[in-house]
Design a protein around this motif. Structure first.
Motif, PDB file in Angstrom:
ATOM      1  N   VAL A  80      35.644 -35.475  11.891  1.00 41.73           N
ATOM      2  CA  VAL A  80      36.347 -34.855  10.835  1.00 41.73           C
ATOM      3  C   VAL A  80      36.378 -35.311   9.428  1.00 41.73           C
ATOM      4  O   VAL A  80      36.829 -36.493   9.443  1.00 41.73           O
ATOM      5  CB  VAL A  80      37.910 -34.935  11.441  1.00 41.73           C
ATOM      6  CG1 VAL A  80      38.721 -34.278  10.414  1.00 41.73           C
ATOM      7  CG2 VAL A  80      38.151 -34.261  12.698  1.00 41.73           C
ATOM      8  N   HIS A  81      35.735 -34.974   8.683  1.00 38.35           N
ATOM      9  CA  HIS A  81      35.525 -35.335   7.292  1.00 38.35           C
ATOM     10  C   HIS A  81      36.454 -34.552   6.227  1.00 38.35           C
ATOM     11  O   HIS A  81      35.789 -33.605   5.754  1.00 38.35           O
ATOM     12  CB  HIS A  81      34.080 -35.495   7.017  1.00 38.35           C
ATOM     13  CG  HIS A  81      33.035 -36.159   7.768  1.00 38.35           C
ATOM     14  ND1 HIS A  81      33.276 -37.487   7.897  1.00 38.35           N
ATOM     15  CD2 HIS A  81      32.603 -35.601   8.760  1.00 38.35           C
ATOM     16  CE1 HIS A  81      32.603 -38.045   9.001  1.00 38.35           C
ATOM     17  NE2 HIS A  81      31.984 -37.024   9.572  1.00 38.35           N
ATOM     18  N   ALA A  82      37.333 -34.691   6.634  1.00 40.31           N
ATOM     19  CA  ALA A  82      38.390 -33.554   5.781  1.00 40.31           C
ATOM     20  C   ALA A  82      38.628 -33.720   4.367  1.00 40.31           C
ATOM     21  O   ALA A  82      38.808 -32.609   3.731  1.00 40.31           O
ATOM     22  CB  ALA A  82      39.839 -33.858   6.355  1.00 40.31           C
ATOM     23  N   HIS A  83      38.273 -35.038   3.987  1.00 44.50           N
ATOM     24  CA  HIS A  83      38.265 -35.173   2.419  1.00 44.50           C
ATOM     25  C   HIS A  83      36.992 -34.901   1.458  1.00 44.50           C
ATOM     26  O   HIS A  83      36.934 -34.462   0.348  1.00 44.50           O
ATOM     27  CB  HIS A  83      38.479 -36.444   2.001  1.00 44.50           C
ATOM     28  CG  HIS A  83      40.031 -36.751   2.691  1.00 44.50           C
ATOM     29  ND1 HIS A  83      41.235 -36.087   2.281  1.00 44.50           N
ATOM     30  CD2 HIS A  83      40.471 -37.435   3.609  1.00 44.50           C
ATOM     31  CE1 HIS A  83      42.236 -36.626   2.771  1.00 44.50           C
ATOM     32  NE2 HIS A  83      41.741 -37.317   3.672  1.00 44.50           N
TER      33      HIS A  83
ATOM     34  N   GLY B 236      44.138 -22.416  13.168  1.00 44.11           N
ATOM     35  CA  GLY B 236      44.638 -23.370  12.312  1.00 44.11           C
ATOM     36  C   GLY B 236      44.523 -24.903  12.812  1.00 44.11           C
ATOM     37  O   GLY B 236      45.185 -25.736  12.506  1.00 44.11           O
ATOM     38  N   CYS B 237      43.290 -25.216  13.609  1.00 43.54           N
ATOM     39  CA  CYS B 237      43.060 -26.628  13.705  1.00 43.54           C
ATOM     40  C   CYS B 237      41.731 -26.896  13.290  1.00 43.54           C
ATOM     41  O   CYS B 237      40.931 -26.056  12.816  1.00 43.54           O
ATOM     42  CB  CYS B 237      43.187 -26.853  15.231  1.00 43.54           C
ATOM     43  SG  CYS B 237      42.272 -25.826  16.326  1.00 43.54           S
ATOM     44  N   ASP B 238      41.301 -27.999  13.502  1.00 41.45           N
ATOM     45  CA  ASP B 238      40.062 -28.470  13.000  1.00 41.45           C
ATOM     46  C   ASP B 238      38.724 -28.278  13.988  1.00 41.45           C
ATOM     47  O   ASP B 238      37.685 -28.230  13.318  1.00 41.45           O
ATOM     48  CB  ASP B 238      39.955 -30.034  12.543  1.00 41.45           C
ATOM     49  CG  ASP B 238      40.389 -30.843  13.667  1.00 41.45           C
ATOM     50  OD1 ASP B 238      40.789 -30.177  14.886  1.00 41.45           O
ATOM     51  OD2 ASP B 238      40.366 -32.079  13.645  1.00 41.45           O
TER      52      ASP B 238
ATOM     53  N   SER C 110      42.202 -31.208   3.367  1.00 44.60           N
ATOM     54  CA  SER C 110      43.146 -32.291   3.856  1.00 44.60           C
ATOM     55  C   SER C 110      44.231 -31.947   4.513  1.00 44.60           C
ATOM     56  O   SER C 110      45.027 -32.755   5.105  1.00 44.60           O
ATOM     57  CB  SER C 110      43.272 -33.239   2.498  1.00 44.60           C
ATOM     58  OG  SER C 110      43.674 -32.394   1.568  1.00 44.60           O
TER      59      SER C 110
ATOM     60  N   MET D 255      46.563 -29.340   6.975  1.00 42.31           N
ATOM     61  CA  MET D 255      46.264 -28.332   7.881  1.00 42.31           C
ATOM     62  C   MET D 255      47.462 -27.452   7.595  1.00 42.31           C
ATOM     63  O   MET D 255      48.382 -27.698   7.002  1.00 42.31           O
ATOM     64  CB  MET D 255      46.557 -29.057   9.396  1.00 42.31           C
ATOM     65  CG  MET D 255      45.407 -30.031   9.638  1.00 42.31           C
ATOM     66  SD  MET D 255      43.745 -29.573   9.494  1.00 42.31           S
ATOM     67  CE  MET D 255      43.480 -28.616  10.713  1.00 42.31           C
TER      68      MET D 255
END
Lengths: 196, 570
Positions: free
Chosen positions: B10-13, B114-116, B542, B544
Motif C-alpha cells: 500500500v503506497h497510499a502517499h 471503500g478499502c485499499d 491517504s 480512507m
C-alpha cells in the motif's frame, strides 16, 4: 508465508473491527464448497447403491474392515477433541497449547497411516478402482478424504511451528481448527455411508 | 488460508512514480486488485474473440455445408463437434465468468466498499494465474492427437467417458482438467470476494449501503461455491473413467450415466444465475445513475435475489425431462422452474419502476443496460416453454433451446459486459469513450443479435435438432426454406462480428487519445467515483472514505446537486 519486509508497508488505517476474522470466513466459505463436493460423491454412491441389483456390498468383493475402521474413527474424533483443547489452552497461555496441539497432529497422522495399511491389505485382497462400483467409490471417497486429511496435517504442522515461535495468530488458528473439524466431522458420515 | 498481511503493497502517499516496479511485477505478478481485474478482463476478451471465431467457423459450415471457410478451411464433422463444444465452454467459463464476476468483482468490490485491496491479495493473484493456466490448457487441447473434445459443453457420458466413443483420447481429459483448474481459480476469487465485502467495508457502510452490483457479485460467488462441489466430484469421476478405467458412468459395468447429468446440472443451473446476477447488478447501478433515481425497492431486490439463489438449486432436473427421469419428479421440477420466473420477473419490474419518471440519459452504458432488460426478457419468456415438461419433450435439444439460452447468455455475457465496460471505462483508464462510436457499436451488435437468434426459434419449432453438422443428410430439414433461414442467421452473425471492430477501435482510440475523464463523469454516488480516475495504488490516497448514506441518493429535495455521494458529510 508473510515474508515481505514490514518496512515496505504503510499500514492503512483500520477500516472496521471484523465480527468474524477474515481467515475464518475464508475457510468457512471454502468448507461449504468442500461439503458440497463430498455431498456430490456420497449422492453418487447412494444412487449406485439404490440401483444395484442384489445385496450390497456385492458378495464377490472383499469385506471392508468395519471394526478396525470404527476404532480408527474414534482416533480421529479424539484428534479433533485434542485440537479443541489446544485452542482452549491457547486462549489462556499460547505455549500451553503445544502438548494438545501435538497430540492432535499425532492422532491425525495415526489415522492416515492406519488407513494406508488398510488400503494395502484391501488391494492385496483384490479390491481395486476397477474391480467394481464398490471399489471405485471406496477409493474415490475415502481417498478424497485422506487427501484432505494429509493437507490439513501438513498445515497443522506449519502452524505448530508458528505456535512454538509464538507467531500463530488467533484468526489463523481458528481457520485451521475449522478445517480440521471439517475433516474430522466428515469422516463418521463417510464411515456410515461407505463402510456400513 | 494463512494469508495474514493486511493488504498488498500500500503506497497510499505516492500515487505516481512509487518505487520502481519491474514490468513483470507490475503487470504479471501484481497483487493489486485493479491490475488483476484488468488481467481477467483482457484474458476474457481474448477468449471471447476465440469463442466468437469458433461460432463463425461452425455457422459458416451450417449455412454453406462443405464450404472452405476463410481462415479455417473445411470443417470436418469432428472439428464441428470440437468447435461447438469449445464455443460453449469458452463463452461460459472463460468469458462470462472471468469478465462479469472476476474482472468486475475484483475491480469494484474494493473500490465500492471503500478499502485499499482484497483481503487476501496473494490468493487473488494465484487465482488469476491458475485461470490463465486453465485457458492455456483448454486451447492446448486443439493441438493434441485426436483433436479437442467434441462431446458438447455438458460432456454427457458415456460419450465423454470413453475414448472409443468420443475419439478424442487426450482432448476430453484435457477439457475436464482445464474446467477443473478454472473452478479452482474462481474458488480462490470467490473466497476473496465474500470475505472482502464482509470485512473490509469503509467505516459507516452498513449492509444496506452496499451497491446492488456488489451484493449481486457476492451472492453469485456464494452460489458458485455452493453449487460447484458436485461438479468437481463428477469431474474427478469422469477423469477416472477416462484414464484409470473405472466405470462410474458406464451402465454396462455398474455405473450410471444419468448420475453425471445430475451432478452437472446441479452446478449447471445455478451457474446461469452465477453469471446473471453480476449482469443484473451492473445494469441496476447504471439504470439508477442514468435515470437519476433511487433504485426502486432496494431491499426487495436483495431479498428477491436471495430467493432466486435458493430456488436456483431446486430446478436442475428440468434439463433432464427426456433423460428418463421419473415423470412425478418432472412435475416437481416443472413447478420449481416456473416458480423461479417469479423473482426474476419481479426484478424486471423493479428495474422498470426505477426507470419510471426518471430523468433518463440515453448514453451508451444506459443503452446497453436497457437492451439487457429487453433481450433478457425474451430469453426468460421463452424459457417458460422449456421449463414445462410437456412442451420440453418436443423442444428438447432443438434450436428453440439454443435460441432461448442465447437470449439469456448473450444479454448477460455480452450486453452486460459492454454495459459495465462502457460505464466504468473512465474510472478504469482515466479517459472517456467515444459516444458516437459507442452507439454505432451498440446498434450494430443488438440488431444483428436479434437477426441471428429470432430465426433460430422458428427453426427449432420446425424441428431442427441441435449438434448436427450437415443438414443435407436429413430430408425434412434440408429444404431450401430452412436453409435460407440458416444463411440469414449466419450472415447476421458476420455483420455482428464485423461491428465488434468498431468497439476495439473505440477502445484503443479512447485509451490513447480519449478526453481526460474527471473523477465523477456520470455524477454518481458510489465510492469508486469519489477518487481520481484511474484510482491510485491503494485506491483512496491517504484518507480512507467514510460512508454516511446509501448508494442511490439521487434527486434529494433541497439539495443543490441532484446526487449525493456516499462519503459526503451532510
Amino acid at each position: 508465508m508473510s515474508s515481505m519486509a514490514p518496512t515496505l508497508h504503510v499500514v492503512p488505517p483500520p477500516t472496521r473491527q471484523p465480527v468474524i476474522e477474515s481467515q475464518v470466513i475464508g475457510t468457512l466459505v471454502f468448507i461449504v464448497t468442500e461439503i458440497m463436493t463430498f455431498a456430490g460423491l456420497i449422492s453418487g454412491l447412494v444412487i449406485v447403491k439404490a440401483n444395484h441389483l442384489g445385496p450390497w456390498p456385492p458378495p464377490d468383493q472383499p469385506r471392508l474392515p468395519i471394526e478396525a475402521t470404527g476404532f480408527n474413527t474414534l482416533v480421529l474424533l479424539a484428534s479433533g477433541v485434542a485440537l479443541f483443547q489446544a485452542w482452549r489452552a491457547f486462549k489462556r497461555k499460547p505455549l500451553d497449547a503445544k502438548k494438545p496441539f501435538a497430540l492432535a497432529i499425532g492422532l491425525g497422522l495415526f489415522f492416515v497411516v492406519f488407513q494406508g495399511f488398510e488400503w494395502v491389505r484391501l488391494i492385496g485382497e483384490g479390491l481395486t478402482l476397477t474391480s467394481g462400483a464398490l471399489g471405485a467409490f471406496f477409493y474415490l471417497i475415502v481417498g478424497a478424504h485422506a487427501l484432505h486429511a494429509v493437507v490439513a496435517i501438513v498445515l497443522l504442522c506449519v502452524f505448530y511451528r508458528r505456535l512454538t515461535r509464538l507467531e500463530l495468530k488467533p484468526g489463523t488458528f481458528l481457520g485451521a481448527q475449522m478445517f480440521w473439524y471439517f475433516v474430522v466431522g466428515l469422516w463418521p458420515i463417510l464411515y456410515v455411508q461407505v463402510y456400513l | 488460508m494463512a494469508e495474514s498481511v493486511p493488504a498488498a503493497d500500500v503506497h497510499a502517499h505516492d500515487d505516481h512514480g512509487h518505487h520502481e516496479q519491474s514490468f513483470a511485477s507490475k503487470y504479471l505478478f501484481s497483487t493489486d486488485h485493479k491490475m488483476i481485474a484488468m488481467q481477467y478482463m483482457f484474458t476474457g476478451m481474448a477468449m471471447a474473440l476465440i469463442g466468437g471465431f469458433f461460432a463463425y467457423a461452425f455457422r459458416m459450415q451450417l449455412a454453406f455445408p462443405g464450404m472452405d471457410v476463410p481462415f479455417w478451411g473445411q470443417v470436418s464433422a469432428a472439428e464441428y463437434n470440437a468447435l461447438v463444444t469449445n464455443h460453449g465452454t469458452i463463452m461460459i467459463f472463460w468469458v462470462a465468468m472471468p469478465v462479469l464476476i472476476a474482472a468486475f468483482g475484483n475491480y469494484l468490490i474494493p473500490l465500492m466498499c471503500g478499502c485499499d485491496d482484497m483481503v487476501f491479495p496473494r490468493l487473488n493473484r494465484l487465482s488469476y494465474q491458475i485461470f490463465l493456466l486453465s485457458a492455456v490448457v483448454l486451447i492446448a487441447s486443439f493441438f493434441v492427437e485426436g483433436g479437442a473434445f467434441g462431446g458438447a459443453w455438458t460432456a454427457y457420458p458415456p460419450l465423454s467417458a470413453k475414448a472409443e466413443y468420443s475419439l478424442t483420447p487426450l482432448g476430453s481429459t484435457i477439457w475436464v482438467i482445464a474446467v477443473a483448474l478454472e473452478f479452482v481459480a474462481f474458488l480462490l476469487g470467490g473466497i476473496n470476494f465474500v470475505t472482502t465485502a464482509m470485512n473490509s467495508r469503509a467505516e459507516g457502510m452498513g449492509m444496506y449501503d452496499i451497491p446492488v452490483v456488489i451484493w449481486m457479485i457476492v451472492i453469485a460467488s456464494i452460489l458458485f461455491m455452493a453449487s460447484v462441489g458436485p461438479l468437481i466430484a463428477g469431474a474427478v469421476m469422469l477423469v477416472f473413467d477416462q484414464t484409470l478405467g473405472t466405470n462410474f458412468f458406464d451402465p454396462d459395468r455398474g455405473g450410471d450415466p444419468i448420475l453425471w447429468q445430475h451432478l452437472f446440472w446441479f452446478f449447471g443451473h445455478p451457474e446461469v444465475y452465477v453469471v446473471l446476477l453480476p449482469a443484473l447488478g451492473i445494469t441496476a447501478d447504471i439504470m439508477a445513475t442514468f435515470s437519476r433515481k433511487k433504485i426502486f425497492a432496494y431491499k426487495t431486490v436483495l431479498y428477491t435475489t436471495f430467493a432466486t439463489g435458493v430456488l436456483s438449486f431446486m430446478v436442475w432436473a428440468h434439463h433432464q425431462f427426456i433423460a428418463g427421469v421419473d415423470p412425478r419428479m418432472a412435475h416437481v421440477f416443472t413447478i420449481t422452474t416456473l416458480l423461479i420466473s417469479i423473482p426474476i420477473a419481479e426484478l424486471c419490474f423493479v428495474y422498470i419502476a426505477t426507470l419510471y419518471k426518471g430523468s433518463i440519459t440515453l448514453s451508451t452504458p444506459m443503452l446497453w443496460a436497457l437492451a439487457f432488460l429487453g433481450e433478457f426478457l425474451i430469453g426468460g419468456v421463452t424459457g417458460i416453454f422449456l421449463g414445462a415438461s410437456g412442451a420440453d419433450v418436443y423442444f428438447h435439444d432443438t434450436y428453440f433451446v439454443l435460441a432461448h439460452f442465447h437470449y439469456t447468455f448473450f444479454p448477460i455475457a455480452i450486453i452486460g459486459t459492454f454495459a459495465g465496460v462502457t460505464y466504468w471505462f473512465p474510472k478504469m483508464f482515466g479517459r472517456m469513450m467515444n459516444e458516437t462510436l459507442g452507439k454505432i457499436h451498440f446498434w450494430g451488435t443488438v440488431i444483428p443479435f436479434n437477426c441471428i437468434f429470432i430465426p433460430l426459434f422458428f427453426l427449432g419449432m420446425g424441428g431442427q435438432h441441435r449438434r448436427i453438422y450437415n443438414y443435407e443428410n436429413f430430408p425434412e430439414l434440408a429444404g431450401q426454406g430452412m436453409q435460407d433461414i440458416r444463411i440469414f442467421a449466419t450472415v447476421s452473425l458476420l455483420v455482428m462480428l464485423a461491428f465488434q471492430v468498431v468497439f476495439f477501435i473505440n477502445f484503443i482510440m479512447s485509451l490513447r487519445s480519449g478526453k481526460k475523464a474527471p473523477n465523477n463523469p456520470w455524477r454518481a454516488n458510489t465510492l469508486e467515483w469519489q477518487t481520481p480516475s484511474p484510482p491510485p495504488h491503494g485506491n483512496f490516497g491517504s484518507e480512507m472514505p467514510k460512508v454516511y448514506r446509501g448508494p442511490y441518493e439521487y434527486g434529494t429535495p433541497g439539495r443543490e446537486e441532484d446526487f449525493w455521494p456516499q462519503n459526503a458529510p451532510s
